[in-house]
Design an enzyme around this catalytic site. Structure first.
Site: not given
Ligand code: GLN
Length: 180
Positions: A161, A163, A80
């Protein structure tokens, strides 16, 4: 096998639990001294806020040494926000769209194939997706026509994710990369 988990911000503790459950030693990287201690076979960059994590990495003077270690072949896995940091600053040849599913209603769960290892649960939280890839980037998962997992040599990245689900498949894949 010793895996460093970047622990400046965001969801690092779930990665540590998952890695330890798979028999790897996981070590938090919180400050320059943790990084300087060396001895890492791999690095995980967790989810969180890529802007905040990026700022902290620069302030702590960790961005450049981490970039150099990845360029030199250190296996790294970003989820992410970690995917965003890998693509923007750390050498992953991919264009990413932040908050690609919308800011408020952008969290959802689904199932899709990962790297030909079968369907796995995927949890997305204000997730990015990969819009474009450079040569040498292998697409590992696609959801609704968008790339949500990819690999470029020693770099693994997912929009979702792993995890946060019970499924160890993606972490196992990463540990296989580290072992290879
Ligand atoms: N929206 C976050 C970002 O732009 C990422 C979200 C996440 O890591 N769950 O950094």
């Amino acid at each position: 096998m010793v895996i460093g988990v970047l622990a400046l911000q965001g969801g690092f503790s779930e990665h540590i639990q998952m890695l330890r459950g798979l028999g790897a030693a996981a070590r938090e990287i919180r400050q320059p001294a943790d990084w300087a201690a060396g001895g890492l076979d791999g690095l995980v960059i967790p989810g969180g806020e890529s802007t905040v994590m990026g700022k902290l990495l620069v302030e702590l003077e960790l961005m450049e040494p981490i970039r150099a270690a990845i360029a030199a072949g250190l296996p790294v896995f970003g989820t992410c926000a970690g995917l965003i940091l890998l693509a923007r600053f750390l050498g992953l040849g991919a264009g990413v769209r932040r908050n690609a599913y919308g800011r408020q209603l952008g969290s959802f769960a689904t199932e899709a194939d990962f790297a030909g290892r079968g369907a796995i649960p995927m949890v997305f939280i204000r997730a990015p997706y990969i819009e474009s890839t450079s040569q040498g980037v292998e697409v590992l998962s696609v959801v609704d026509g968008h790339i949500v997992a990819a690999r470029q040599k020693n770099i693994l990245a997912t929009s979702f994710h792993p995890e946060l689900t019970g499924s160890p498949v993606v972490h196992e894949y990463f540990l296989d990369m580290v072992a290879a």
